[in-house]
Design a protein around this motif. Sequence first.
Motif, PDB file in Angstrom:
ATOM      1  N   LEU A 284       0.827  -1.209   0.000  1.00 30.60           N
ATOM      2  CA  LEU A 284       0.000   0.000   0.000  1.00 30.60           C
ATOM      3  C   LEU A 284       0.856   1.251   0.000  1.00 30.60           C
ATOM      4  O   LEU A 284       0.469   2.284  -0.565  1.00 30.60           O
ATOM      5  N   LEU A 285       2.033   1.183   0.623  1.00 29.51           N
ATOM      6  CA  LEU A 285       2.916   2.352   0.669  1.00 29.51           C
ATOM      7  C   LEU A 285       3.423   2.725  -0.724  1.00 29.51           C
ATOM      8  O   LEU A 285       3.721   3.892  -0.982  1.00 29.51           O
ATOM      9  N   CYS A 286       3.553   1.746  -1.610  1.00 26.82           N
ATOM     10  CA  CYS A 286       3.946   2.064  -2.990  1.00 26.82           C
ATOM     11  C   CYS A 286       2.879   2.909  -3.667  1.00 26.82           C
ATOM     12  O   CYS A 286       3.193   3.886  -4.360  1.00 26.82           O
ATOM     13  N   LEU A 287       1.621   2.547  -3.464  1.00 25.56           N
ATOM     14  CA  LEU A 287       0.522   3.342  -4.014  1.00 25.56           C
ATOM     15  C   LEU A 287       0.488   4.723  -3.375  1.00 25.56           C
ATOM     16  O   LEU A 287       0.291   5.731  -4.072  1.00 25.56           O
ATOM     17  N   VAL A 288       0.698   4.791  -2.077  1.00 24.01           N
ATOM     18  CA  VAL A 288       0.700   6.075  -1.369  1.00 24.01           C
ATOM     19  C   VAL A 288       1.808   6.981  -1.900  1.00 24.01           C
ATOM     20  O   VAL A 288       1.601   8.169  -2.150  1.00 24.01           O
ATOM     21  N   LEU A 317       5.709  15.465   3.134  1.00 22.20           N
ATOM     22  CA  LEU A 317       4.513  14.657   3.371  1.00 22.20           C
ATOM     23  C   LEU A 317       4.883  13.184   3.551  1.00 22.20           C
ATOM     24  O   LEU A 317       4.303  12.489   4.399  1.00 22.20           O
ATOM     25  N   LEU A 318       5.837  12.706   2.754  1.00 28.87           N
ATOM     26  CA  LEU A 318       6.284  11.324   2.930  1.00 28.87           C
ATOM     27  C   LEU A 318       6.955  11.118   4.281  1.00 28.87           C
ATOM     28  O   LEU A 318       6.796  10.077   4.918  1.00 28.87           O
ATOM     29  N   VAL A 319       7.697  12.136   4.725  1.00 29.10           N
ATOM     30  CA  VAL A 319       8.326  12.060   6.049  1.00 29.10           C
ATOM     31  C   VAL A 319       7.250  11.964   7.133  1.00 29.10           C
ATOM     32  O   VAL A 319       7.388  11.203   8.102  1.00 29.10           O
ATOM     33  N   SER A 320       6.174  12.727   6.969  1.00 31.89           N
ATOM     34  CA  SER A 320       5.087  12.667   7.954  1.00 31.89           C
ATOM     35  C   SER A 320       4.428  11.287   7.958  1.00 31.89           C
ATOM     36  O   SER A 320       4.006  10.795   9.008  1.00 31.89           O
ATOM     37  N   VAL A 321       4.334  10.650   6.785  1.00 31.61           N
ATOM     38  CA  VAL A 321       3.803   9.286   6.726  1.00 31.61           C
ATOM     39  C   VAL A 321       4.707   8.332   7.501  1.00 31.61           C
ATOM     40  O   VAL A 321       4.233   7.449   8.237  1.00 31.61           O
ATOM     41  N   LYS A 322       6.024   8.517   7.372  1.00 32.06           N
ATOM     42  CA  LYS A 322       6.967   7.687   8.124  1.00 32.06           C
ATOM     43  C   LYS A 322       6.863   7.952   9.616  1.00 32.06           C
ATOM     44  O   LYS A 322       7.017   7.021  10.436  1.00 32.06           O
ATOM     45  N   LEU A 323       6.589   9.186   9.997  1.00 33.71           N
ATOM     46  CA  LEU A 323       6.437   9.511  11.413  1.00 33.71           C
ATOM     47  C   LEU A 323       5.230   8.796  12.025  1.00 33.71           C
ATOM     48  O   LEU A 323       5.270   8.391  13.188  1.00 33.71           O
ATOM     49  N   VAL A 342      -1.257  -0.802  12.284  1.00 35.73           N
ATOM     50  CA  VAL A 342      -0.177  -0.997  11.315  1.00 35.73           C
ATOM     51  C   VAL A 342      -0.512  -0.305   9.999  1.00 35.73           C
ATOM     52  O   VAL A 342       0.372   0.209   9.293  1.00 35.73           O
ATOM     53  N   TYR A 343      -1.801  -0.265   9.664  1.00 32.37           N
ATOM     54  CA  TYR A 343      -2.234   0.335   8.400  1.00 32.37           C
ATOM     55  C   TYR A 343      -2.479   1.831   8.515  1.00 32.37           C
ATOM     56  O   TYR A 343      -2.939   2.451   7.551  1.00 32.37           O
ATOM     57  N   ALA A 344      -2.201   2.410   9.694  1.00 33.11           N
ATOM     58  CA  ALA A 344      -2.503   3.832   9.907  1.00 33.11           C
ATOM     59  C   ALA A 344      -1.710   4.715   8.946  1.00 33.11           C
ATOM     60  O   ALA A 344      -2.243   5.699   8.419  1.00 33.11           O
ATOM     61  N   GLN A 345      -0.445   4.377   8.697  1.00 28.69           N
ATOM     62  CA  GLN A 345       0.364   5.237   7.841  1.00 28.69           C
ATOM     63  C   GLN A 345      -0.132   5.211   6.399  1.00 28.69           C
ATOM     64  O   GLN A 345      -0.120   6.245   5.721  1.00 28.69           O
ATOM     65  N   TYR A 348      -3.355   7.236   6.338  1.00 32.66           N
ATOM     66  CA  TYR A 348      -2.991   8.654   6.451  1.00 32.66           C
ATOM     67  C   TYR A 348      -2.422   9.172   5.131  1.00 32.66           C
ATOM     68  O   TYR A 348      -2.757  10.282   4.679  1.00 32.66           O
ATOM     69  N   GLY A 349      -1.575   8.372   4.471  1.00 30.66           N
ATOM     70  CA  GLY A 349      -1.004   8.789   3.200  1.00 30.66           C
ATOM     71  C   GLY A 349      -2.048   8.923   2.109  1.00 30.66           C
ATOM     72  O   GLY A 349      -2.009   9.867   1.314  1.00 30.66           O
ATOM     73  N   LEU A 350      -3.003   7.990   2.065  1.00 31.13           N
ATOM     74  CA  LEU A 350      -4.077   8.085   1.075  1.00 31.13           C
ATOM     75  C   LEU A 350      -4.958   9.309   1.336  1.00 31.13           C
ATOM     76  O   LEU A 350      -5.428   9.960   0.384  1.00 31.13           O
TER      77      LEU A 350
END
Length: 377
Positions: A284-288, A317-323, A342-345, A348-350
């Motif tokens: 999912l992070l690849c799509l995000v 924004l990607l850094v915030s997703v990692k946070l 676990v799926y929160a990031q 949040y990214g989507l």
Amino acid sequence: MTRFDRYMLSQLFVLFGFFSLVLVSVYWINRAVVLFDRLIADGQPASVFLEFTALSLPNVIRLILPMSTFAAAVYVTNRMASESELVVMQATGYSPWRLARPVFIFGTLVGVFMMALTQYLVPASLEQFRFRENQVSGSLSAKLLREGEFMTPSKGITFYIREITPEGVLKDVFLSDRRESDRTTTYSSVDGFLVSEESGPKLVMVNGIAQTYKPEERTLTKTKFTDFSYNISSLVDGPTALFKPLDQRSTVELLMATELISQATRKSEGRVLEEAHGRFNQPLLCLVAALIGFSTLLVGGFSRFGVGRQIIAAILLLVSVKLVESIVTDPVRSNPQLWPLVYAQSIYGLMLAFAMLRLAARPRRRKRDASLQESAA
């Protein structure tokens, strides 16, 4: 799929392949230098180095895929914006949501490939890598025969050889055995030899001294010897065949036997579930990454000064997703019932990408409303 979708997808995959090749090469070179030095120092052939390199590649690719996806989306969007291709498509009636369709397909396809990596290729390659590493490091030459280096082949054991002659004589041997809590025994000798016997390999030390120190009694005993035989088969820790780390176990095993794996690996049940659901979250992070890279650059629209600020904003924004990942890690590991975090990031990214696309579509509505008001007046 329209011609525009196919065109944009082709651009995205070409740049994705380029960035993936570059990032994998950089990451692999850093790992390969250390691996090459260690294997060659142990006397291993080049074929072993190539085998270890191939086994480590799936995990390396897994690490760089989100970065390559993001870089490809940003580069293609920036190029198409600077060449006014996106402006032309918007003028023909394509909304930001419509323009994002090929990016969504691109991120989904990369996510499918990432799913194959996280579910099958990476665990299998890591398991085989560890198996071969145990075979290589389990040999006496890899564990003990290193000149001028203090080694710890087993817990509580320190071993040192100053020099190994061409005839196989070990010069200035030092061996410290601290495995027993009530005593420490240190052996030192002028020469030494490795001898293979039916009971196991032995280290024969010649012209040396053995010192035994008992801390409770505060006594030190010294014994000189002309030759002494020491069984070194216990110095080499055998591979733990029954023990498998979390990253080498299948996802079904992690989900269906969480408690047993937790006990076997001495990890919390939350950590086991985090590993299992993380394998679904990484695709999912690849799509995000693709959607954030595209939508953030689309907000700025066309500008002759470039989209440098939008690129920086996308990175932030990607850094915030990692946070978000770092924030939810401790709660999930301490409480297995919180595994949905676990799926929160990804969620949040989507949401960030959705907000950026909505913001990119809003200025066009404003301009359209303003033009309608002027025509009505």
